[in-house]
Scaffold this active site. Structure first.
Site, PDB file in Angstrom:
ATOM      1  N   GLY A  43       0.768  -0.940  -0.024  1.00  0.00           N
ATOM      2  CA  GLY A  43      -0.029  -0.095  -0.003  1.00  0.00           C
ATOM      3  C   GLY A  43       0.928   1.278   0.043  1.00  0.00           C
ATOM      4  O   GLY A  43       1.974   1.181   0.354  1.00  0.00           O
ATOM      5  N   GLN A  48       3.324   9.810   1.115  1.00  0.00           N
ATOM      6  CA  GLN A  48       4.614   9.058   1.240  1.00  0.00           C
ATOM      7  C   GLN A  48       5.306   9.407  -0.064  1.00  0.00           C
ATOM      8  O   GLN A  48       6.599   8.772  -0.246  1.00  0.00           O
ATOM      9  CB  GLN A  48       4.125   7.498   1.307  1.00  0.00           C
ATOM     10  CG  GLN A  48       3.653   7.219   2.598  1.00  0.00           C
ATOM     11  CD  GLN A  48       3.538   5.763   2.636  1.00  0.00           C
ATOM     12  OE1 GLN A  48       2.338   5.083   2.073  1.00  0.00           O
ATOM     13  NE2 GLN A  48       4.242   4.766   3.219  1.00  0.00           N
ATOM     14  N   CYS A  91       6.031  -0.255   7.395  1.00  0.00           N
ATOM     15  CA  CYS A  91       5.659   1.049   6.433  1.00  0.00           C
ATOM     16  C   CYS A  91       6.963   1.344   5.974  1.00  0.00           C
ATOM     17  O   CYS A  91       8.141   1.448   6.221  1.00  0.00           O
ATOM     18  CB  CYS A  91       5.210   1.936   7.432  1.00  0.00           C
ATOM     19  SG  CYS A  91       4.625   3.517   6.684  1.00  0.00           S
ATOM     20  N   LEU A  92       6.778   1.828   4.339  1.00  0.00           N
ATOM     21  CA  LEU A  92       7.838   2.174   3.626  1.00  0.00           C
ATOM     22  C   LEU A  92       8.460   3.318   4.118  1.00  0.00           C
ATOM     23  O   LEU A  92       9.606   3.820   3.881  1.00  0.00           O
ATOM     24  CB  LEU A  92       7.261   2.340   2.136  1.00  0.00           C
ATOM     25  CG  LEU A  92       6.897   1.215   1.456  1.00  0.00           C
ATOM     26  CD1 LEU A  92       6.208   1.198   0.098  1.00  0.00           C
ATOM     27  CD2 LEU A  92       8.057  -0.113   1.424  1.00  0.00           C
ATOM     28  N   HIS A 133      -4.254   1.029   7.525  1.00  0.00           N
ATOM     29  CA  HIS A 133      -2.912   1.618   7.614  1.00  0.00           C
ATOM     30  C   HIS A 133      -2.921   2.759   6.658  1.00  0.00           C
ATOM     31  O   HIS A 133      -2.403   3.920   7.023  1.00  0.00           O
ATOM     32  CB  HIS A 133      -1.967   0.222   7.278  1.00  0.00           C
ATOM     33  CG  HIS A 133      -0.505   0.911   7.174  1.00  0.00           C
ATOM     34  ND1 HIS A 133       0.444   0.240   7.953  1.00  0.00           N
ATOM     35  CD2 HIS A 133      -0.009   1.739   6.404  1.00  0.00           C
ATOM     36  CE1 HIS A 133       1.680   0.713   7.688  1.00  0.00           C
ATOM     37  NE2 HIS A 133       1.457   1.734   6.613  1.00  0.00           N
ATOM     38  N   GLU A 134      -3.524   2.539   5.319  1.00  0.00           N
ATOM     39  CA  GLU A 134      -3.321   3.584   4.536  1.00  0.00           C
ATOM     40  C   GLU A 134      -4.380   5.081   4.863  1.00  0.00           C
ATOM     41  O   GLU A 134      -4.002   5.891   4.581  1.00  0.00           O
ATOM     42  CB  GLU A 134      -3.743   2.968   3.198  1.00  0.00           C
ATOM     43  CG  GLU A 134      -2.699   2.212   2.473  1.00  0.00           C
ATOM     44  CD  GLU A 134      -1.263   2.336   2.649  1.00  0.00           C
ATOM     45  OE1 GLU A 134      -0.777   3.426   2.438  1.00  0.00           O
ATOM     46  OE2 GLU A 134      -0.358   1.309   3.238  1.00  0.00           O
ATOM     47  N   HIS A 137      -2.512   6.973   6.910  1.00  0.00           N
ATOM     48  CA  HIS A 137      -1.625   7.672   6.442  1.00  0.00           C
ATOM     49  C   HIS A 137      -2.402   9.193   6.055  1.00  0.00           C
ATOM     50  O   HIS A 137      -1.528  10.414   6.338  1.00  0.00           O
ATOM     51  CB  HIS A 137      -1.037   7.363   5.287  1.00  0.00           C
ATOM     52  CG  HIS A 137       0.222   6.413   5.511  1.00  0.00           C
ATOM     53  ND1 HIS A 137       1.331   6.815   6.067  1.00  0.00           N
ATOM     54  CD2 HIS A 137       0.529   5.110   5.403  1.00  0.00           C
ATOM     55  CE1 HIS A 137       2.416   5.953   6.200  1.00  0.00           C
ATOM     56  NE2 HIS A 137       1.788   4.872   5.816  1.00  0.00           N
TER      57      HIS A 137
END
Ligand code: ZN
Length: 148
Positions: A43, A48, A91-92, A133-134, A137
């Site tokens: 995701g 990000q 997480c990236l 999660h997304e 963000h």
């Protein structure tokens, strides 16, 4: 595209609603999909990659398995079950960290896709976790904020 990492300010920002799905936004969406794939993510949210607009993409295979879209614009999320479970998440934007995050098992999501088509469904399992999660963000919340 370069992935923004913590402690960048844009990761803490609540993102702006998208009024028009312009060609630039469509271009951004395809760049985000490619960036996510190259980084082995499942995701990726717009902040990000440094854009403060309410948009995220999810992994193509995860979307296919669940028969849901890959692109979510202006999403609204309702926690659809009281039952929670904890799963290790990465997480990236938070490199090299895996944290146990407690989230509800089911969510209901409403959004539009990249063609402006309405999306509405109930998600469970991994998909429900990824959507939460997304969605976090887009509200400036990271796994390091959720971890107890
Ligand atoms: Zn993340």
């Amino acid at each position: 595209m370069q992935i923004v990492e913590t402690p960048s300010k844009i990761l803490k920002k609540k993102l702006e609603k998208i009024e028009d799905i312009t060609p630039e936004i469509k271009g951004l969406i395809s760049d985000m999909k490619e960036t996510m794939k190259l980084a082995n993510g499942i995701g990726l949210a717009a902040n990000q990659v440094g854009k403060d607009i309410a948009l995220f993409v999810i992994d193509e295979n995860l979307a296919k398995e669940n028969n849901v879209p890959e692109v979510y614009i202006n999403p609204e999320l309702t926690l659809y079950s009281k039952e929670e479970s904890a799963v290790e998440e990465g997480c990236l934007s938070v490199p090299e960290k895996w944290l146990n995050i407690k989230r509800v098992k089911k969510v209901k999501i409403k959004a539009i896709d990249e063609n402006g088509k309405k999306i509405k469904f109930i998600a469970k399992s991994l998909l429900a976790k990824v959507l939460q999660h997304e969605f976090d963000h887009l509200n400036g919340i990271l796994i390091t904020d959720k971890h107890e």
